[in-house]
Design a protein around this motif. Sequence first.
Motif, PDB file in Angstrom:
ATOM      1  N   TYR A 108       0.875  -1.096   0.026  1.00  0.00           N
ATOM      2  CA  TYR A 108      -0.023   0.018   0.031  1.00  0.00           C
ATOM      3  C   TYR A 108       0.756   1.163  -0.117  1.00  0.00           C
ATOM      4  O   TYR A 108       1.951   1.194   0.585  1.00  0.00           O
ATOM      5  CB  TYR A 108      -0.915   0.009   1.490  1.00  0.00           C
TER       6      TYR A 108
ATOM      7  N   ARG B  60      -6.356  -0.011  -2.805  1.00  0.00           N
ATOM      8  CA  ARG B  60      -5.951  -1.245  -3.741  1.00  0.00           C
ATOM      9  C   ARG B  60      -6.341  -0.983  -5.059  1.00  0.00           C
ATOM     10  O   ARG B  60      -7.218  -0.631  -5.517  1.00  0.00           O
ATOM     11  CB  ARG B  60      -6.288  -2.608  -3.056  1.00  0.00           C
TER      12      ARG B  60
ATOM     13  N   THR C 146      -0.238   2.195  -5.000  1.00  0.00           N
ATOM     14  CA  THR C 146      -0.654   0.932  -4.165  1.00  0.00           C
ATOM     15  C   THR C 146      -0.636  -0.218  -5.207  1.00  0.00           C
ATOM     16  O   THR C 146      -0.949  -0.139  -6.392  1.00  0.00           O
ATOM     17  CB  THR C 146      -2.067   1.005  -3.671  1.00  0.00           C
TER      18      THR C 146
ATOM     19  N   ASP D  30      -9.116  -3.502   4.206  1.00  0.00           N
ATOM     20  CA  ASP D  30      -8.029  -2.606   3.957  1.00  0.00           C
ATOM     21  C   ASP D  30      -8.044  -1.598   5.051  1.00  0.00           C
ATOM     22  O   ASP D  30      -7.121  -1.256   5.926  1.00  0.00           O
ATOM     23  CB  ASP D  30      -8.007  -2.207   2.800  1.00  0.00           C
TER      24      ASP D  30
END
Length: 292
Positions: free
Chosen positions: A19, A64, A69, A84
Amino acid sequence: MKQYLESRCEQLEVRGLRYNVRHWGEPDAPPVFFFHGWMDSSATFQFVVDALEREWHVIAPDWRGYGATQWLGTAYQFADYYADLDALLAHYSPGVPTRLVGHSMGANIASIYASVRPERVSQVALLDFLGLPETDASDAPAQLRKWLDGVAAGAASRAYPDHDAFARRLMQVNPRLTQERADFLAGHIARRRANGQVEIAADPWHKTRSAKPYRLDEAMACWRAIEAPVLMLIADRGYIHDRFDSIPGECQRRLDCFAGARVVTIRDAGHNIQHDQPEQVAAALEDFLSRD
């Protein structure tokens, strides 16, 4: 040329993915998380951050498959964003409820998360998002068929000759965007391909239709469960009005799910209010956000 407040990025492992998390401000300043929307990335908030008058530690991840990322290169499942976010808050704000600010898809994620993890959220601000158009259960077969067709077809992004061409495209899509801001965004929310062309820094697989219809009744049930104070920033020419003004009472029906929400209209702004009127957005946020 305008001087923008410098941001710094760090790489963090989140649920097995690399990330990218962008930071503005001093680490010991009051933290606030900013979450970008669909086909966007964390740098989208630069103009709002520049307009903030108080000291904040702004923490803004690229979701994501967005920005820097890690990209999956395959279809995405929306529930992964909640997990996340859970992991990100466990890392940056362990055991302490914190402030969430989300635009569009980021507001969708923040609002649902605030309903299922009320102990983790102290305040939540939602930028031009009040849910998606309602679908019917009977749409499920066609929706799944479109998803299957999309997976089979694969995904690709549109390419531009250079950053200047991408900036022109941004201004075409949003006539309120100034040349200066378009140039900044072109340099920060796009990436260069190996052949020198430029594409938006978002995995094209995000354009694949969801496998499931949007269930408004489920979203509204979650909104009713939010315990934190809510700020709703509505663009006077944004998606909320575009989607729901033609349906009598629909905006109010959805707003009523957010108990005691503060509603502020952002004037002369389209959906991307963080680009169109960052000063209004920053002022409304700072009037709402507690620094305790």
